[in-house]
Scaffold this motif. Structure first.
Motif, PDB file in Angstrom:
ATOM      1  N   HIS A   1       0.818  -1.216   0.000  1.00  0.00           N
ATOM      2  CA  HIS A   1       0.000   0.000   0.000  1.00  0.00           C
ATOM      3  C   HIS A   1       0.850   1.263   0.000  1.00  0.00           C
ATOM      4  O   HIS A   1       0.532   2.236  -0.678  1.00  0.00           O
ATOM      5  CB  HIS A   1      -0.915   0.001   1.231  1.00  0.00           C
ATOM      6  CG  HIS A   1      -2.148  -0.813   1.041  1.00  0.00           C
ATOM      7  ND1 HIS A   1      -2.425  -1.936   1.783  1.00  0.00           N
ATOM      8  CD2 HIS A   1      -3.170  -0.673   0.201  1.00  0.00           C
ATOM      9  CE1 HIS A   1      -3.569  -2.454   1.379  1.00  0.00           C
ATOM     10  NE2 HIS A   1      -4.048  -1.707   0.429  1.00  0.00           N
TER      11      HIS A   1
ATOM     12  N   GLN B   1      -5.007   8.499   0.891  1.00  0.00           N
ATOM     13  CA  GLN B   1      -4.669   7.088   1.060  1.00  0.00           C
ATOM     14  C   GLN B   1      -3.814   6.882   2.304  1.00  0.00           C
ATOM     15  O   GLN B   1      -3.915   5.841   2.957  1.00  0.00           O
ATOM     16  CB  GLN B   1      -3.953   6.597  -0.212  1.00  0.00           C
ATOM     17  CG  GLN B   1      -3.686   5.115  -0.254  1.00  0.00           C
ATOM     18  CD  GLN B   1      -4.955   4.288  -0.369  1.00  0.00           C
ATOM     19  OE1 GLN B   1      -6.057   4.825  -0.381  1.00  0.00           O
ATOM     20  NE2 GLN B   1      -4.821   2.982  -0.430  1.00  0.00           N
TER      21      GLN B   1
ATOM     22  N   SER C   1      -6.328   6.695   4.997  1.00  0.00           N
ATOM     23  CA  SER C   1      -7.105   5.460   4.899  1.00  0.00           C
ATOM     24  C   SER C   1      -6.271   4.270   5.326  1.00  0.00           C
ATOM     25  O   SER C   1      -6.739   3.403   6.066  1.00  0.00           O
ATOM     26  CB  SER C   1      -7.556   5.239   3.460  1.00  0.00           C
ATOM     27  OG  SER C   1      -8.562   6.146   3.148  1.00  0.00           O
ATOM     28  N   HIS C   2      -5.045   4.253   4.839  1.00  0.00           N
ATOM     29  CA  HIS C   2      -4.166   3.147   5.213  1.00  0.00           C
ATOM     30  C   HIS C   2      -3.914   3.164   6.710  1.00  0.00           C
ATOM     31  O   HIS C   2      -3.881   2.111   7.350  1.00  0.00           O
ATOM     32  CB  HIS C   2      -2.855   3.242   4.438  1.00  0.00           C
ATOM     33  CG  HIS C   2      -1.858   2.195   4.825  1.00  0.00           C
ATOM     34  ND1 HIS C   2      -0.819   2.447   5.667  1.00  0.00           N
ATOM     35  CD2 HIS C   2      -1.777   0.888   4.503  1.00  0.00           C
ATOM     36  CE1 HIS C   2      -0.121   1.334   5.845  1.00  0.00           C
ATOM     37  NE2 HIS C   2      -0.683   0.375   5.154  1.00  0.00           N
TER      38      HIS C   2
ATOM     39  N   GLY D   1      -9.831  -1.668  -0.610  1.00  0.00           N
ATOM     40  CA  GLY D   1     -10.320  -0.608  -1.479  1.00  0.00           C
ATOM     41  C   GLY D   1     -11.709  -0.839  -2.039  1.00  0.00           C
ATOM     42  O   GLY D   1     -11.988  -0.504  -3.189  1.00  0.00           O
TER      43      GLY D   1
ATOM     44  N   GLY E   1     -10.927   3.251   1.724  1.00  0.00           N
ATOM     45  CA  GLY E   1      -9.781   2.904   0.900  1.00  0.00           C
ATOM     46  C   GLY E   1      -9.973   3.219  -0.575  1.00  0.00           C
ATOM     47  O   GLY E   1      -9.012   3.532  -1.271  1.00  0.00           O
TER      48      GLY E   1
ATOM     49  N   GLY F   1      -9.011   7.142  -1.798  1.00  0.00           N
ATOM     50  CA  GLY F   1      -7.606   7.411  -2.016  1.00  0.00           C
ATOM     51  C   GLY F   1      -7.071   6.616  -3.187  1.00  0.00           C
ATOM     52  O   GLY F   1      -6.303   7.114  -4.007  1.00  0.00           O
ATOM     53  N   GLU F   2      -7.520   5.353  -3.268  1.00  0.00           N
ATOM     54  CA  GLU F   2      -6.999   4.484  -4.310  1.00  0.00           C
ATOM     55  C   GLU F   2      -7.356   4.991  -5.707  1.00  0.00           C
ATOM     56  O   GLU F   2      -6.494   5.086  -6.577  1.00  0.00           O
ATOM     57  CB  GLU F   2      -7.560   3.070  -4.097  1.00  0.00           C
ATOM     58  CG  GLU F   2      -6.653   1.971  -4.579  1.00  0.00           C
ATOM     59  CD  GLU F   2      -7.122   0.610  -4.080  1.00  0.00           C
ATOM     60  OE1 GLU F   2      -6.615   0.175  -3.044  1.00  0.00           O
ATOM     61  OE2 GLU F   2      -8.010   0.003  -4.705  1.00  0.00           O
TER      62      GLU F   2
ATOM     63  N   CYS G   1      -5.410   8.097  -6.460  1.00  0.00           N
ATOM     64  CA  CYS G   1      -4.019   7.735  -6.770  1.00  0.00           C
ATOM     65  C   CYS G   1      -3.932   7.171  -8.188  1.00  0.00           C
ATOM     66  O   CYS G   1      -3.099   7.598  -8.985  1.00  0.00           O
ATOM     67  CB  CYS G   1      -3.493   6.695  -5.784  1.00  0.00           C
ATOM     68  SG  CYS G   1      -3.075   7.345  -4.167  1.00  0.00           S
TER      69      CYS G   1
END
Lengths: 532, 632
Positions: free
Chosen positions: A318, A340, A343-344, A393, A399, A402-403, A406
């Motif tokens: 991640h 992210q 979130s992570h 995600g 998740g 952000g994913e 990104c």
């Protein structure tokens, strides 16, 4: 902004309240475990409450740091200078949010030297928040290093069997990176003095130095190594599984959720803005390492036998995506990376909490020792699944936001790298659901009847995170809007300082006449991508 | 009422949330009533919105509603916005209508289950996500529903999670779908970056207006279609669907037959502007569809598990839908989607009734002669079997004919021939199932004292309703020789999807209809010969062509091939890399270089003393040195 808030040094209070609480703990009798726990929890909760004032008071329109406090300290530019902007605000919140939960989660797991444990947890919190609010490089470095101490003790004293090995590895890796950063700070300090005749280590001052490309390269490497170790970027990741496996659950939570973010934050706050040209020239290499990290971390996670090292390798994967987004150097990717990171932090923090809950019952972290736990722990099963899906995600949970940002940001910089990055969608589903299947599904394996569902204290740890997982997934605007101006400012500053191309593959995207969106946001996309 | 259409997904969503949170505390009756009522309300709202829609003047836009700006960052914007047009209306009515019947059926089928509330929570949640999928006005929100239904599919396949096979099948479904979804995401990224948004109207307009390079359109269409091969179980990602039969049978009916697995077909129709503008992509869609239709039908020929036959049949029938879409007959593809939703959910539910009657038996070799015992299940099953076989005047006849006609009219004679051959196989395996299950000797192995009994009314009433629709739904889309305006369904959808190929001359079309009818009857006749008149024939044939038989029974060994080529090398390889590279090379090198960096020998020992005060001392010395240096 509320007048009352502006008159109070809120940033400092949020930063140092935990330290004050730690000092207060010294005067609490260590035998009264309940009192120690109550004081530590109360202090960390109060810190979180005050950090919410930062959030609600934060205006975010200017993109500049707010709640700034600046005072001379040691003289000659070594000032006390703190504040929060859209990049650091949410990391402060993350640390303040997770510390009380981590403390609460350890109420049963840690019953040895509870006072010292709580002390170090609170010191760690001050260190974490301090790193994020520092606007002076000296203060940043002091806190960056100081943070190692409580972590060192947390793993070294309350860790597992191989805790000494893991601690030394963790410290040596981090120290090695930091030492070079220290040298870099010396060089920057003297470069500033040569250029202006004055003394300053204010990050904003240093960013305007206009260093020569050669010097930038060396300094970027010196700083970058420290950050890359922390992220951790492939191939510097091997301290992480060891540290995680040996750390107590509460330590793993903060390590994964907050400490790893400092690496990415270091690049965003220092590595890239201070040395933009060097950052641009290293972006391809670092992007490739990040992509390798995504795939490699995912594959390694697939074959782990220990739940904690599985989660550790999932972090490598991640964080690889986050670094890839950071080095895409455009608006969407940067906001995506920041989102992210949060979130992570939440999902991985919660994963370690969940693993800790299982470990507390059975005292094994090996996947093969489990089976069918969902039958005995239905509530836990549901929460664990939400957390896994957030990490994988799933749209609607945090998740995904952000994913997808990104992905989009990376895609606009380089399609091939984006395609590799998207593989995380498959890998994360595979290693997480396989973990879930082996631990929670199938025939029950609980010969000693140890598995019981979560109790109220454990629910109090997990439910706040689950609620945030949904809120951030459904209403990400509340966070993204406060980031906008700071992210724009960050990217603008790179552009003005580095007129040469910052993306390393300018021909990647031809102008397609078919942009028919016609909305005002359209051109901003190109602007944000710094490629002209 | 109609302007409240955005509540259609939210009602089952809210019900699911309540059931997740409080289901364990509610009575079974309450849970069942709440779950059914939520879907019923959605069905009523869908009907109201549909009624509103058909009264609008032609060309008027459908209903739209933006709830809030969901994700937005710079040029990336994705609102939560629903749309309700003619195409959406068809899907929402199918999802809520068939969904309601399956909910009702489930109240009896799952009445005794330990996790009754969890079942209905997941079923409601599925309805929510499926409605989000079909009502989304852009691709990103569609993807939310797309992944959401995948999650519910995972949860419901693995509903009896204590069974290793169920847990494994659930995970397989999710991970295989994720392979498709990765491609789907890339497709979305290409569109977002080049169109500037992901709303369906924008994409179709851009594609139709020739504003996008054709290579890009083909790439995007194929990437999205790879996603569809996952969700809709087509070659090469169909492998999860047969295993998905581990779930409760009503779930197989709702998710793995009537609704979720057809989402890919819906997606292609939704983006018919894009697919119509890309010839190569459409060719791929058509051929994958045709190949899957034949490939899966062949596997259905030799299955002995009643649900597995239906599963392969579903894969095959969805292949027909894609075949229709690929040749440009989008309305025909949708038409078959609708009729299939009726007859396939009927077949699954009726199979469930058989399984229920036999206390869980699914192997057709231990059935037989059941028509006397199941006076409701047998006739409705027969209706479903006749409909799917394409016997004239039942629904499947009209919709399959529309697809085949579309292929023929588009000049795609090979595809048409493949479809015709598939029709023979379909009729054959369906009537093989009918004969093995309902005719012949009773081969049931029931425990004494347990008599075979017809299912309760909560199960049979939905069956009868679905049988009525399976019989009659075809009359909304009659072939052209009933008049230019006979194709009500096609004309209704004309505003939402690209219209199909040119019409054929009446005599040609008549000939095609005759051929289609002949192939259906041929299949049934063959099944009669094989499984009724000379029951020894199948085994004689199997021993005559052992290779072919083994290949089919072994499901072409595709699972084994994937396992050997993808899964095992990946896992074994990763294990090797972990042991030999991660632990030895990287870690070794880093540990080694740490040692080499001036910490060798005694220094290292000192640092590994583990005494915290040593480290604290070192840190202190460092800090003092640093401060001293700066201050001097």
């Amino acid at each position: 902004m509320n007048a009352m808030i502006t008159n109070v040094p809120l940033t400092s209070i949020v930063t140092f309240l935990p330290l004050a609480g730690a000092l207060l703990l010294i005067f609490v009798r260590g035998e009264s475990v309940r009192a120690v726990r109550a004081v530590a929890l109360a202090v960390s909760l109060l810190t979180f409450a005050l950090s919410l004032l930062l959030f609600f008071g934060f205006d975010g329109k200017s993109g500049l740091p707010e709640f700034v406090e600046h005072a001379p300290w040691l003289g000659r530019g070594l000032d006390y200078h703190v504040g929060v902007d859209g990049i650091s605000l949410f990391l402060v919140l993350l640390a303040a949010f997770l510390t009380p939960l981590a403390l609460l989660s350890s109420w049963r797991a840690v019953d040895d030297r509870v006072k010292e444990f709580s002390f170090f947890m609170l010191v760690l919190e001050t260190g974490m928040i301090g790193v994020f609010v520092s606007l002076n490089l000296f203060l940043f470095y002091v806190l960056w290093e100081a943070m190692l101490i409580p972590m060192y003790f947390l793993i070294g004293i309350w860790g597992g069997r191989r805790r000494i090995y893991a601690t030394m590895k963790f410290v040596l890796f981090t120290m090695f990176g930091s030492l070079l950063m220290l040298v870099g700070i010396f060089v920057l300090y003297s470069a500033y003095h040569r250029a202006t005749g004055g003394f300053s280590l204010a990050i904003s001052d240093l960013a305007g130095l206009g260093l020569s490309p050669a010097l930038q390269t060396w300094l970027f490497l010196a700083f970058g190594l420290a950050f890359a170790v922390k992220v951790p970027l492939f191939p510097l990741h091997t301290w992480l599984p060891d540290a995680h496996v040996e750390a107590p659950a509460a330590g793993s939570v903060l390590l994964a959720a907050v400490l790893l973010k400092m690496g990415a934050y270091g690049f965003l706050r220092l590595g890239i803005p201070l040395f933009p040209q060097a950052a641009a020239s290293f972006a391809p290499a670092l992007s490739i390492l990040a992509v390798i990290g995504i795939v490699y971390g995912g594959l390694m996670a697939l074959v782990q036998k220990d739940m904690k090292s599985l989660v550790a390798y999932s972090s490598v994967s991640h964080m690889g995506l986050i670094m890839l987004a950071v080095f895409s150097l455009n608006f969407v990717a940067t906001e995506g990376a920041l989102d992210q990171m949060l979130s992570h932090g939440l999902s991985t923090g919660a994963l370690f909490l969940c693993v800790g809950i299982l470990y507390e019952r059975t005292h094994t972290r090996l996947i093969k020792d489990y089976g069918g736990a969902a039958a005995r722990m239905p509530v836990f099963a549901a929460i664990f699944l939400v957390v896994l899906l957030s990490s994988a995600g799933l749209p609607g949970l945090n998740g995904f936001v952000g994913e997808i940002l990104c992905f989009f940001g990376i895609f606009t910089s380089n399609k091939v790298l984006a395609a590799f990055g998207v593989s995380t969608v498959i890998l994360s589903a595979a290693y997480l659901l396989w973990l879930y299947r082996r631990v929670m599904h199938g025939p029950l394996r609980d010969p000693d009847g140890l598995l019981r569902d979560v109790d109220r204290r454990e629910l109090a740890c997990l439910v706040p995170i689950v609620v945030l997982i949904f809120l951030m997934g459904l209403f990400p605007g509340a966070i993204l809007r406060k980031m906008d101006a700071s992210v724009s400012r960050y990217l603008d500053s790179l552009r003005t300082k580095a007129p040469v191309s910052l993306t390393w593959k300018p021909a990647a995207r031809k102008a397609i006449p078919a942009r028919i969106s016609g909305d005002a946001a359209g051109p901003a996309q190109l602007d944000g991508r710094l490629e002209r | 009422m109609a302007e409240l259409f955005w509540l259609i997904p939210l009602i089952p969503g809210a019900s699911a949330l309540l059931l997740v949170l409080f289901g364990a505390k509610l009575s079974r009756r309450w849970v069942a009533w709440q779950a059914c009522s939520a879907v019923f309300l959605s069905f009523l709202l869908s009907s109201a919105a549909f009624a509103h829609l058909v009264r609008l003047p032609p060309g008027a836009p459908g209903l739209t509603k933006t709830l809030f700006a969901w994700i937005s960052s710079g040029p990336f914007t994705s609102p939560i916005a629903f749309a309700f047009d003619h195409l959406t209306a068809v899907m929402t009515l199918v999802v809520t209508g068939v969904g309601l019947l399956i909910h009702v059926y489930s109240t009896a089928y799952m009445a005794e289950d330990r996790s009754h509330a969890r079942y209905f929570a997941h079923l409601n949640l599925f309805t929510f996500f499926m409605l989000v999928l079909v009502m989304a006005s852009d691709l990103v929100l569609m993807f939310v529903g797309w992944e959401g239904v995948g999650l519910c599919s995972y949860l419901l396949i693995g509903f009896w999670f204590e069974r290793p096979a169920a847990a494994k099948a659930g995970m397989k479904a999710f991970v295989v779908n994720r392979v498709g979804d990765a491609a789907f995401i890339l497709g979305i990224l290409f569109l977002l970056a080049n169109v500037g948004g992901s709303s369906f109207s924008l994409i179709n307009k851009a594609a139709g207006g020739g504003l996008l390079p054709s290579g890009l359109m083909t790439l995007v269409a194929i990437l999205l279609f790879i996603g569809a091969t996952g969700k809709s179980a087509q070659i090469p990602l169909y492998v999860w669907l047969p295993d998905a039969m581990e779930g409760p049978t009503p779930v197989s009916a709702l998710i793995h037959a009537a609704t979720m697995v057809t989402a890919g077909v819906y997606m292609v129709c939704r983006l018919s502007g894009l697919y119509a503008a890309s010839g190569p992509a459409s060719t791929v869609v058509a051929w994958i569809g045709a190949a899957t239709a034949l490939f899966a039908a062949a596997m259905a020929l030799v299955q002995n598990d009643i649900k597995k036959v239906l599963a392969y049949s579903t894969i095959s029938q969805i292949g027909y839908m894609f075949l229709g879409c690929g040749v440009g007959a989008y309305a025909a593809g949708m038409f078959h989607l609708v009729t299939h939703a009726f007859f396939k959910s009927l077949l699954f539910l009726a199979a469930g009734s058989v399984i229920h009657a036999l206390a869980g038996e699914q192997d057709m070799r231990r059935m037989g002669g059941l028509r006397k015992h199941l006076p409701v299940t047998f006739p409705v099953f027969l209706v479903g079997a006749l409909a799917i076989s394409g016997v004239p005047f039942l629904s499947g006849f009209f919709s399959k004919d529309a697809i085949l006609t579309g292929a023929f009219a588009g000049g795609q004679y090979a595809l048409w021939g493949a479809g015709l051959l598939g029709a023979v196989l379909t009729a054959f395996y369906m009537f093989r199932l009918v004969y093995m299950t309902f005719y012949g000797k009773e081969r049931t192995a029931m425990e004494p004292g347990h008599s075979i009994h017809e299912s309760p009314r909560a199960m049979t009433i939905p069956l009868v309703i679905l049988a009525a629709f399976s019989a009659l739904a075809g009359y909304v889309g009659l072939p052209v020789f009933f008049g230019e305006k006979a194709d009500l369904f096609g004309r209704y959808l004309a505003s939402s999807v690209k219209s199909g190929s040119p019409h054929l001359a009446v005599p040609t079309e008549g000939l095609l209809v005759l051929l289609a009818t002949a192939s259906a009857l041929l299949g049934i006749a063959l099944a009669f010969v094989f499984y009724r008149r000379t029951p020894a024939l199948p085994s004689r044939l199997a021993s005559r062509f052992p290779g072919v038989y083994r290949l089919l029974v072994g499901k072409y060994y595709i699972d084994e091939v994937y396992d050997a080529v993808v899964v095992r090398p990946l896992v074994r390889g990763a294990e090797k890399v972990y042991e030999r590279f991660d632990l030895k090379v990287i870690d070794g090198a880093l540990n080694g270089s740490a040692a080499a960096a001036g910490l060798a020998g005694k220094g290292l020992n000192f640092l590994q003393s583990g005494l915290v005060r040593d480290y604290a001392l070192a840190f202190l010395i460092g800090a003092i040195t640093f401060l001293g240096f700066l201050l001097l």
